[in-house]
Design a protein around this motif. Sequence first.
Motif, short mmCIF file in Angstrom:
data_model
loop_
_atom_site.label_atom_id
_atom_site.label_comp_id
_atom_site.label_asym_id
_atom_site.label_seq_id
_atom_site.Cartn_x
_atom_site.Cartn_y
_atom_site.Cartn_z
N TRP A 163 -1.00 -0.58 6.96
CA TRP A 163 -1.66 0.33 6.71
C TRP A 163 -1.29 1.89 6.03
N SER A 164 -1.41 2.58 5.90
CA SER A 164 -0.79 3.71 5.79
C SER A 164 -1.84 4.56 6.41
N GLN A 181 -5.67 3.32 4.30
CA GLN A 181 -6.01 2.47 3.61
C GLN A 181 -4.96 1.02 3.91
N GLY A 229 -9.64 -1.09 5.07
CA GLY A 229 -10.09 0.06 5.65
C GLY A 229 -9.31 0.25 7.16
N THR A 263 -4.13 8.21 4.96
CA THR A 263 -5.59 7.70 4.64
C THR A 263 -5.94 6.47 5.26
N THR A 284 -7.89 -6.07 1.03
CA THR A 284 -7.69 -5.02 1.37
C THR A 284 -8.58 -4.96 2.21
N VAL A 300 0.40 -1.11 0.00
CA VAL A 300 0.21 -0.61 -0.18
C VAL A 300 0.78 1.13 -0.09
N LYS A 303 1.15 5.61 -0.37
CA LYS A 303 0.47 6.85 0.89
C LYS A 303 -0.55 7.12 0.55
N ASN A 304 -0.58 6.95 -0.76
CA ASN A 304 -2.88 7.53 -1.79
C ASN A 304 -3.57 6.41 -1.19
N GLY A 305 -2.66 5.24 -0.50
CA GLY A 305 -3.82 4.25 -0.05
C GLY A 305 -4.58 3.10 -1.24
#
Length: 141
Positions: free
Chosen positions: A121-122, A127, A140, A125, A138, A77, A79-81
């Motif tokens: 996860w990031s 994500q 959240g 985000t 995947t 993953v 940085k943008n998710g």
Amino acid sequence: EQDPAIANPLEYARKAPTFKAPAPSNAIELSGFTTPSGNVSCTLSKNSVSCTINQHNTTGAQGSCPDATGKPLTMAVGKNGEVSISCDTGFSASGAVLSYDASAKSDAFACTSKDDGVECWSQVTGQGFKLSRDSQVTKGH
């Protein structure tokens, strides 16, 4: 020299990253780790976190790696998710062993090692993904 947070707290707060899903407070700063089973190895860098599982019972999330059976599988993953999955990587255990129920962090990323898999996860985000012998999903945070 004066601490920049004290000198200009508003400017400091503006520059500090805001995390939607911060690492647990007990997370250890690491650039890489391997799970106690030796089956999953993760690398945390400035722009992404990736984990490779050596032995697994699936063909990859959403059938993304139909030929992955018997081959290492990697999830990452950024940085943008966005989560990516690849199956053309080798496997080598690297970094410290991260005990089950312990967490690692680096820059904008975090991971928690559990006895049923690794979740990364990031922090920006929220994500990320969960990788285990039986599934790669995947998720959240």
